[in-house]
Design a protein around this motif. Structure first.
Motif, PDB file in Angstrom:
ATOM      1  N   LEU A 113      32.367  31.243  41.890  1.00 52.38           N
ATOM      2  CA  LEU A 113      32.404  31.235  43.355  1.00 52.38           C
ATOM      3  C   LEU A 113      33.819  31.202  43.912  1.00 52.38           C
ATOM      4  O   LEU A 113      33.999  31.352  45.118  1.00 52.38           O
ATOM      5  CB  LEU A 113      31.636  30.002  43.869  1.00 52.38           C
ATOM      6  CG  LEU A 113      30.202  29.829  43.354  1.00 52.38           C
ATOM      7  CD1 LEU A 113      29.611  28.530  43.872  1.00 52.38           C
ATOM      8  CD2 LEU A 113      29.343  31.013  43.753  1.00 52.38           C
ATOM      9  N   LEU A 114      34.808  31.004  43.033  1.00 54.82           N
ATOM     10  CA  LEU A 114      36.178  30.819  43.499  1.00 54.82           C
ATOM     11  C   LEU A 114      36.946  32.129  43.412  1.00 54.82           C
ATOM     12  O   LEU A 114      37.205  32.628  42.315  1.00 54.82           O
ATOM     13  CB  LEU A 114      36.868  29.744  42.648  1.00 54.82           C
ATOM     14  CG  LEU A 114      38.196  29.190  43.156  1.00 54.82           C
ATOM     15  CD1 LEU A 114      37.984  28.474  44.489  1.00 54.82           C
ATOM     16  CD2 LEU A 114      38.795  28.237  42.130  1.00 54.82           C
ATOM     17  N   PRO A 115      37.328  32.729  44.536  1.00 52.25           N
ATOM     18  CA  PRO A 115      38.086  33.986  44.491  1.00 52.25           C
ATOM     19  C   PRO A 115      39.535  33.738  44.100  1.00 52.25           C
ATOM     20  O   PRO A 115      40.067  32.635  44.264  1.00 52.25           O
ATOM     21  CB  PRO A 115      37.985  34.503  45.933  1.00 52.25           C
ATOM     22  CG  PRO A 115      37.838  33.264  46.755  1.00 52.25           C
ATOM     23  CD  PRO A 115      37.042  32.293  45.919  1.00 52.25           C
ATOM     24  N   ALA A 116      40.172  34.774  43.569  1.00 55.86           N
ATOM     25  CA  ALA A 116      41.561  34.637  43.122  1.00 55.86           C
ATOM     26  C   ALA A 116      42.491  34.264  44.270  1.00 55.86           C
ATOM     27  O   ALA A 116      43.493  33.569  44.072  1.00 55.86           O
ATOM     28  CB  ALA A 116      42.017  35.942  42.474  1.00 55.86           C
ATOM     29  N   GLU A 117      42.170  34.721  45.485  1.00 53.30           N
ATOM     30  CA  GLU A 117      43.023  34.412  46.629  1.00 53.30           C
ATOM     31  C   GLU A 117      43.116  32.914  46.899  1.00 53.30           C
ATOM     32  O   GLU A 117      44.082  32.452  47.506  1.00 53.30           O
ATOM     33  CB  GLU A 117      42.497  35.107  47.885  1.00 53.30           C
ATOM     34  CG  GLU A 117      42.609  36.627  47.862  1.00 53.30           C
ATOM     35  CD  GLU A 117      41.497  37.291  47.069  1.00 53.30           C
ATOM     36  OE1 GLU A 117      41.510  38.527  46.964  1.00 53.30           O
ATOM     37  OE2 GLU A 117      40.616  36.576  46.554  1.00 53.30           O
ATOM     38  N   ALA A 118      42.117  32.155  46.439  1.00 50.23           N
ATOM     39  CA  ALA A 118      42.081  30.720  46.731  1.00 50.23           C
ATOM     40  C   ALA A 118      43.046  29.922  45.867  1.00 50.23           C
ATOM     41  O   ALA A 118      43.465  28.836  46.255  1.00 50.23           O
ATOM     42  CB  ALA A 118      40.661  30.182  46.553  1.00 50.23           C
ATOM     43  N   GLN A 143      43.153  35.315  33.786  1.00 48.63           N
ATOM     44  CA  GLN A 143      42.005  36.211  33.800  1.00 48.63           C
ATOM     45  C   GLN A 143      40.962  35.810  32.752  1.00 48.63           C
ATOM     46  O   GLN A 143      39.763  36.050  32.946  1.00 48.63           O
ATOM     47  CB  GLN A 143      42.471  37.653  33.589  1.00 48.63           C
ATOM     48  CG  GLN A 143      43.287  38.167  34.766  1.00 48.63           C
ATOM     49  CD  GLN A 143      43.655  39.634  34.645  1.00 48.63           C
ATOM     50  OE1 GLN A 143      42.843  40.509  34.936  1.00 48.63           O
ATOM     51  NE2 GLN A 143      44.869  39.910  34.217  1.00 48.63           N
ATOM     52  N   GLN A 146      39.155  33.092  34.538  1.00 49.52           N
ATOM     53  CA  GLN A 146      38.267  33.680  35.541  1.00 49.52           C
ATOM     54  C   GLN A 146      36.986  34.233  34.911  1.00 49.52           C
ATOM     55  O   GLN A 146      35.891  34.066  35.448  1.00 49.52           O
ATOM     56  CB  GLN A 146      38.989  34.818  36.271  1.00 49.52           C
ATOM     57  CG  GLN A 146      39.783  34.397  37.484  1.00 49.52           C
ATOM     58  CD  GLN A 146      40.288  35.605  38.255  1.00 49.52           C
ATOM     59  OE1 GLN A 146      40.998  36.451  37.717  1.00 49.52           O
ATOM     60  NE2 GLN A 146      39.908  35.696  39.501  1.00 49.52           N
ATOM     61  N   SER A 147      37.115  34.906  33.784  1.00 51.75           N
ATOM     62  CA  SER A 147      35.975  35.566  33.163  1.00 51.75           C
ATOM     63  C   SER A 147      35.102  34.610  32.373  1.00 51.75           C
ATOM     64  O   SER A 147      33.935  34.918  32.089  1.00 51.75           O
ATOM     65  CB  SER A 147      36.467  36.688  32.228  1.00 51.75           C
ATOM     66  OG  SER A 147      37.243  37.633  32.932  1.00 51.75           O
ATOM     67  N   TRP A 203      36.583  44.450  34.889  1.00 55.95           N
ATOM     68  CA  TRP A 203      37.196  43.551  35.864  1.00 55.95           C
ATOM     69  C   TRP A 203      38.674  43.313  35.554  1.00 55.95           C
ATOM     70  O   TRP A 203      39.508  43.303  36.459  1.00 55.95           O
ATOM     71  CB  TRP A 203      36.452  42.217  35.881  1.00 55.95           C
ATOM     72  CG  TRP A 203      35.029  42.321  36.300  1.00 55.95           C
ATOM     73  CD1 TRP A 203      34.473  43.300  37.087  1.00 55.95           C
ATOM     74  CD2 TRP A 203      33.954  41.440  35.948  1.00 55.95           C
ATOM     75  NE1 TRP A 203      33.133  43.083  37.239  1.00 55.95           N
ATOM     76  CE2 TRP A 203      32.773  41.955  36.559  1.00 55.95           C
ATOM     77  CE3 TRP A 203      33.868  40.283  35.184  1.00 55.95           C
ATOM     78  CZ2 TRP A 203      31.538  41.342  36.427  1.00 55.95           C
ATOM     79  CZ3 TRP A 203      32.634  39.668  35.044  1.00 55.95           C
ATOM     80  CH2 TRP A 203      31.485  40.180  35.655  1.00 55.95           C
ATOM     81  N   GLU A 207      42.028  44.499  37.808  1.00 54.95           N
ATOM     82  CA  GLU A 207      42.640  43.372  38.513  1.00 54.95           C
ATOM     83  C   GLU A 207      43.995  43.781  39.095  1.00 54.95           C
ATOM     84  O   GLU A 207      44.838  44.378  38.422  1.00 54.95           O
ATOM     85  CB  GLU A 207      42.815  42.186  37.565  1.00 54.95           C
ATOM     86  CG  GLU A 207      43.502  40.986  38.192  1.00 54.95           C
ATOM     87  CD  GLU A 207      42.731  40.396  39.371  1.00 54.95           C
ATOM     88  OE1 GLU A 207      43.388  40.008  40.353  1.00 54.95           O
ATOM     89  OE2 GLU A 207      41.489  40.333  39.311  1.00 54.95           O
TER      90      GLU A 207
END
Length: 274
Positions: A113-118, A143, A146-147, A203, A207
């Motif tokens: 639920l956490l986007p990279a922008e955050a 990354q 993230q994955s 993905w 990126e």
């Protein structure tokens, strides 16, 4: 449930319409990539003759050989690390019982639920503090993290559906948990694992934000980031830009077509019980 003839026609029309919206821009890019530079005005048009030399010019002028190698290194590393960690964690959450497993699993899912922008700004300062910015590790580690949430979620569900009688038979033969995992469950889970790897590879390859923030050296830029810089240097060279876009997208397209049977099998069938 059987669909009526009218419902089938409507379904095909809707799917065809969405496919048209997806395919037409791709056809436009391909046509632009093979249009002679002097004839390309940036519009959707069929070229009078094919200029395949645009790909060679874009490759040389855009330094895509360096960018593609960087993307391959980062993508392959992320896939390997994520798969290894995801298999182990997915098995633990699916088949082992330990205190706090349920809570830990839902905390891990927060990564979906956490986007990279955050987190990109604090991540940059943290990695700069330990001297990792402008390195491949500054791309691989974030990354992978993230994955990993998706990998654990995906493999946990797959391992939970694995036939319990096969697992019990292996344990009766003296197999411990790691042997059950690597010699029994993983070989039967090739299709779901390949599906996961294709998605993670796509993905990671595409990126853009993390490489943009973390990388400043030209020889460590990934292909999408390099394409952006190439576009900035050739704003009106539509043929070269389109050719560069095709070059960047080609590895993922080829990988998907080579693995499409396993990808579809992993999406639809899940674990093989043989």
């Amino acid at each position: 449930m059987r669909l009526s003839r009218r419902e089938q026609i409507v379904d095909h029309l809707v799917l065809g319409l969405f496919a048209l919206f997806a395919v037409v821009p791709l056809i436009g890019v391909l046509l632009s990539a093979v249009t002679p530079a002097k004839e390309n005005e940036g519009s959707f048009a069929v070229p009078r003759r094919l200029a395949l030399g645009n790909f060679g010019s874009a490759w040389d002028q855009g330094h895509f050989s360096t960018y593609m190698v960087a993307s391959l290194v980062v993508t392959a590393s992320v896939i390997v690390l994520t798969t290894m960690l995801g298999v182990l964690a997915g098995f633990a959450f699916a088949r082992l019982s330990f205190a706090g497993s349920g809570l830990l699993f839902f905390v891990l899912l927060g990564g979906l639920l956490l986007p990279a922008e955050a987190f990109i700004i604090p991540l940059y300062f943290n990695l700069r503090g330990v001297g990792l910015t402008d390195t491949f590790l500054s791309l691989i580690l974030p990354q992978t993290a993230q994955s990993l949430a998706f990998a654990v979620f995906w493999l946990r569900n797959q391992f939970r559906t694995f036939p319990s009688d096969i697992v019990e038979a292996a344990r009766l033969d003296g197999a411990r948990d790691l042997r059950v995992l690597w010699q029994v469950m993983v070989p039967a889970s090739r299709a779901p694992i390949v599906t996961m790897c294709v998605l993670i590879g796509m993905w990671t390859w595409n990126e853009f934000l993390i490489p943009l923030v973390m990388i400043s050296s030209d020889d460590r830029r990934t292909a999408p980031l390099g394409l952006t810089f190439f576009q900035g240097q050739h704003l009106n060279a539509y043929s070269l830009i389109a050719a560069g876009g095709v070059i960047v997208a080609l590895p993922i397209v080829v990988a998907y077509f080579c693995l499409q049977k396993r990808f579809i099998s992993g999406m639809l069938d899940g674990i093989a019980d043989r």
